[in-house]
Structure formats: C-alpha cells, structure tokens
Write a protein that holds these residues in place. Structure first.
Motif, PDB file in Angstrom:
ATOM      1  N   PHE A 239       5.648  -7.152  -7.718  1.00 25.23           N
ATOM      2  CA  PHE A 239       5.289  -5.722  -7.075  1.00 25.23           C
ATOM      3  C   PHE A 239       4.207  -5.644  -7.134  1.00 25.23           C
ATOM      4  N   PHE A 240       3.323  -5.455  -8.108  1.00 20.97           N
ATOM      5  CA  PHE A 240       2.143  -5.543  -8.822  1.00 20.97           C
ATOM      6  C   PHE A 240       1.964  -7.114  -8.472  1.00 20.97           C
ATOM      7  N   ARG A 241       1.978  -8.022  -7.385  1.00 21.98           N
ATOM      8  CA  ARG A 241       1.271  -8.443  -7.571  1.00 21.98           C
ATOM      9  C   ARG A 241       0.409  -9.172  -6.173  1.00 21.98           C
ATOM     10  N   ALA A 242       1.603  -7.632  -5.506  1.00 20.03           N
ATOM     11  CA  ALA A 242       1.208  -7.650  -4.066  1.00 20.03           C
ATOM     12  C   ALA A 242       0.372  -6.418  -3.787  1.00 20.03           C
ATOM     13  N   LEU A 243       0.642  -5.812  -4.820  1.00 21.33           N
ATOM     14  CA  LEU A 243      -0.077  -4.508  -4.551  1.00 21.33           C
ATOM     15  C   LEU A 243      -1.905  -4.515  -4.651  1.00 21.33           C
ATOM     16  N   ARG A 244      -2.155  -3.523  -2.932  1.00 23.06           N
ATOM     17  CA  ARG A 244      -3.235  -3.733  -2.409  1.00 23.06           C
ATOM     18  C   ARG A 244      -4.400  -2.414  -2.453  1.00 23.06           C
ATOM     19  N   ARG A 245      -4.872  -2.008  -2.805  1.00 22.00           N
ATOM     20  CA  ARG A 245      -5.173  -0.486  -2.544  1.00 22.00           C
ATOM     21  C   ARG A 245      -6.435  -0.893  -0.888  1.00 22.00           C
ATOM     22  N   ASN A 246      -5.882  -0.139   0.092  1.00 20.89           N
ATOM     23  CA  ASN A 246      -6.911   0.811   1.267  1.00 20.89           C
ATOM     24  C   ASN A 246      -8.061   1.079   1.031  1.00 20.89           C
ATOM     25  N   HIS A 247      -9.221   0.768   2.047  1.00 21.04           N
ATOM     26  CA  HIS A 247     -10.060   1.925   2.339  1.00 21.04           C
ATOM     27  C   HIS A 247      -9.684   3.157   2.255  1.00 21.04           C
ATOM     28  N   TYR A 248      -8.463   2.916   3.441  1.00 20.18           N
ATOM     29  CA  TYR A 248      -8.390   4.402   4.965  1.00 20.18           C
ATOM     30  C   TYR A 248      -6.438   4.719   3.477  1.00 20.18           C
ATOM     31  N   PRO A 249      -6.723   5.998   4.060  1.00 20.12           N
ATOM     32  CA  PRO A 249      -4.802   6.170   3.885  1.00 20.12           C
ATOM     33  C   PRO A 249      -3.734   5.855   5.033  1.00 20.12           C
ATOM     34  N   PRO A 250      -2.945   5.143   4.873  1.00 24.23           N
ATOM     35  CA  PRO A 250      -2.382   5.192   3.502  1.00 24.23           C
ATOM     36  C   PRO A 250      -3.076   4.760   2.366  1.00 24.23           C
ATOM     37  N   PHE A 251      -3.397   5.026   1.059  1.00 29.28           N
ATOM     38  CA  PHE A 251      -4.129   3.958  -0.046  1.00 29.28           C
ATOM     39  C   PHE A 251      -2.858   3.132  -0.748  1.00 29.28           C
ATOM     40  N   TYR A 252      -1.977   2.944  -0.587  1.00 27.60           N
ATOM     41  CA  TYR A 252      -0.982   1.848  -0.347  1.00 27.60           C
ATOM     42  C   TYR A 252       0.102   2.105   0.159  1.00 27.60           C
ATOM     43  N   ILE A 253       0.270   0.421   0.447  1.00 22.71           N
ATOM     44  CA  ILE A 253       1.676   0.543   0.912  1.00 22.71           C
ATOM     45  C   ILE A 253       2.705  -0.157   0.631  1.00 22.71           C
ATOM     46  N   ILE A 254       3.788   0.837   0.154  1.00 20.70           N
ATOM     47  CA  ILE A 254       4.894   1.019  -0.919  1.00 20.70           C
ATOM     48  C   ILE A 254       5.756  -0.198  -0.627  1.00 20.70           C
TER      49      ILE A 254
END
Length: 343
Positions: A239-254
């Motif tokens: 989960f943490f290896r694939a977690l990325r923050r985006n520039h636009y909402p939603p800032f995370y895709i969970i």
C-alpha cells in the motif's frame, strides 16, 4: 504566520463554518494584510519594507507561494538542487576552496555521475533483480506518520508524556523545558475537539495540520480511511509502496475508497489509473482557473498528451523526471552517463 502563507491554497478549505475556499487573489490579499498589521503593531517599518519588496509584492509572491499555482506541487526543487550541491561540496570538494572549472568538471564526471547512474538504475528497479525492494526513505517516513496518526489521541498524548518524562530524568531536557512541555500536554488533554470539514472523496480537510502537512494528510483523513478499509493500510507494505500524491483532488487514490479493492487479499495495485469520469474531471481541473489567472504569467500549457497520463506515479519527494514511468529517465540516458563516466 509565514509558514501558513506558504502552504495556503484555493483547493484547501478554511477552518470556518462553511469550509470556504478562498481564491488565489484573496489569499494573497489576506496574507499581505496579516504581515502589514503585524509590522504596524510592533513598529517594524523596515521589516515591512523588506517583506513587501522581496516577498509579498505580486512579482515575488508567485515565486514562492503555493496559492499562485493551480496545482499543488509535491516537491521543493530548489531545496533538492541545493542539497545536491551541498553533498558534492562536503563529500568531493571539502579540501578545495574555490576550485577551478576543470577540477569541478572532473569531479562531476568521475564522482557525481556514477552515483546518479546507480540511483537511476535503482529507481527503475534494474539493480538487484529478483530481490524484494525495500521502501524508500520518504515511504518509510510516510508509513511511520500514517501509523502515528492512526493512534487514538489518548495514546498519542500518553506517549508524548512518557517521552518527555524520560528525557527529563536522563537530563536531555532542562527542568523548565520539561515543565513547559508537560503543561502543554495537560492543556491539550482538556482542549475541546474541533469540528472540521473532512472530505474523504477529495482527501481534503480544513484542520490546520492538513494545510501544514508534508504529505497533505491529517489524523482525520487517515482515521476515516482506516475505518472504511478495515485498517488495511496499517501493516500493508505494498500500500505504501504504491501510494502517490496527486497535484489535483483527490490528492490520493486509496483502494477501497476511491476504487474497488483488489481481488487478491493483501494485494495493492501498482497502476493507479482512475476511472473515466475521474479522468475527465481531472482533465477539466488541469485548466487554469479564473481565480489563479491573475498570477499566471507566461505560457504554462502542457503537451496535449499530458491529460491522458492519469494520476502521477512519481514519488511525493521526487520530481516528475524521476518517476518510474518518466520519459526522461530512460535507458538511453543511463547509457550516455555510462559512456561519459568511462571516458
């Protein structure tokens, strides 16, 4: 105050009854007014002149304030460049004062570029093939912060109090510092809990911790995600290896919140391509909004295929050029660096 001005953004709601979203122009005006009132209250005429001319004038504001950009950046590139040069000066040039250009070129080709090449190969997972790759440093920090924010408030306050008392006994804290910290902890225990506008769909919150967070996360969002996913992220390294923050909402895709959970238990998808409706919404949001057009100087348009790339996959602490699917991080570039190092 300056730190708050740096991190405010039109896409982050305010901590008020309605969860208002200020425009970029309103954020600039309010920040300038706050600094002016502070300097006027304390009689800091020269400080106000410096802050206005070097920081808060519109020409300087767009260079450092996050609100001047329609997207929320993930990195501070100036700090990354300065860190690279600082390591080079302390590691390779510590015995030289004002080195000659030919010596500097030799150090870059012989010492710096091989390290860059190894780092690129590691990012592309070309080193130690067949072995599991550990989490990066920023991923380890994100995992630790996520687990810390998942704990109940009573648990966190108790841990702070124990650490403070241990440091006081060992002499790491002076008596007055220990008493001050314990007083703050006791005040935090009786402080009434605030009511914030937490939107798990866009991964935004109006609490001050979210605005100032390194990851654009807070305990309210983390606990809601844990509750909705059954605490799946707590001990899930993929989960943490694939977690990325985006520039636009939603800032995370969970997974389990913004998309269906994978069929295999414990698995976490690596490809974060969102559904079609999210892609279309994000393509519209990438257009510069009218509220930020006042600070949009020059042509900031992106290539036509930039809207079809989906959500970014590069790390929150790496630029887009260092991502796994980056066009600039290619085998040709690594071959070129290898050829330069050999010559």
């Amino acid at each position: 105050m300056w730190r708050l001005h740096l991190h405010q953004h039109p896409r982050i709601p305010l901590d008020d009854i309605k969860g208002t979203h200020r425009t970029a122009e309103q954020i600039h005006q309010q920040a300038t007014q706050d600094v002016y009132q502070y300097c006027r209250k304390h009689g800091l005429v020269q400080v106000w002149a410096y802050l206005w001319n070097r920081w808060y004038t519109p020409k300087q504001w767009i260079l450092w304030a996050r609100a001047s950009c329609d997207a929320i950046p993930r990195t501070k590139t100036t700090m990354m460049v300065e860190s690279t040069w600082a390591q080079m000066k302390r590691r390779d040039l510590h015995q030289f004062n004002r080195p000659r250009l030919d010596l500097l070129t030799h150090v870059v080709l012989v010492n710096l570029l091989p390290r860059v090449r190894r780092k690129m190969e590691y990012i592309q997972k070309k080193r130690r093939k067949g072995r599991p790759h550990p989490l990066a440093k920023w991923q380890e920090t994100l995992k630790r912060d996520w687990q810390e924010m998942s704990k109940p408030d009573e648990w966190r306050l108790m841990s702070k109090e124990l650490v403070c008392r241990k440091k006081g006994v060992s002499g790491q804290l002076k008596p007055h510092e220990k008493e001050e910290r314990l007083t703050n902890i006791e005040a935090e225990k009786v402080r009434p809990k605030g009511s914030y506008h937490t939107n798990i769909d866009n991964m935004t919150c109006s609490c001050p911790s979210f605005t100032l967070s390194r990851w654009l996360l807070c305990k309210h969002l983390v606990r809601q995600v844990n509750e909705k996913t059954g605490n799946a992220p707590l001990n899930n390294l993929p989960f943490f290896r694939a977690l990325r923050r985006n520039h636009y909402p939603p800032f995370y895709i969970i997974p389990g919140v913004h998309m269906a959970m994978p069929a295999e238990a414990g698995a976490c998808p690596i490809d974060f391509e969102g559904p079609g409706d999210i892609q279309e919404t994000r393509a519209q949001e990438r257009q510069v909004s009218p509220v930020t057009s006042r600070f949009d100087h020059g042509n900031k348009s992106e290539p036509e295929d930039s809207e079809d790339r989906g959500f970014e996959r590069s790390s929150p602490f790496c630029s887009e050029d260092e991502g796994e699917n980056s066009e600039r991080v290619s085998s040709d570039l690594i071959s070129l660096i290898s050829l330069i190092c050999q010559n």
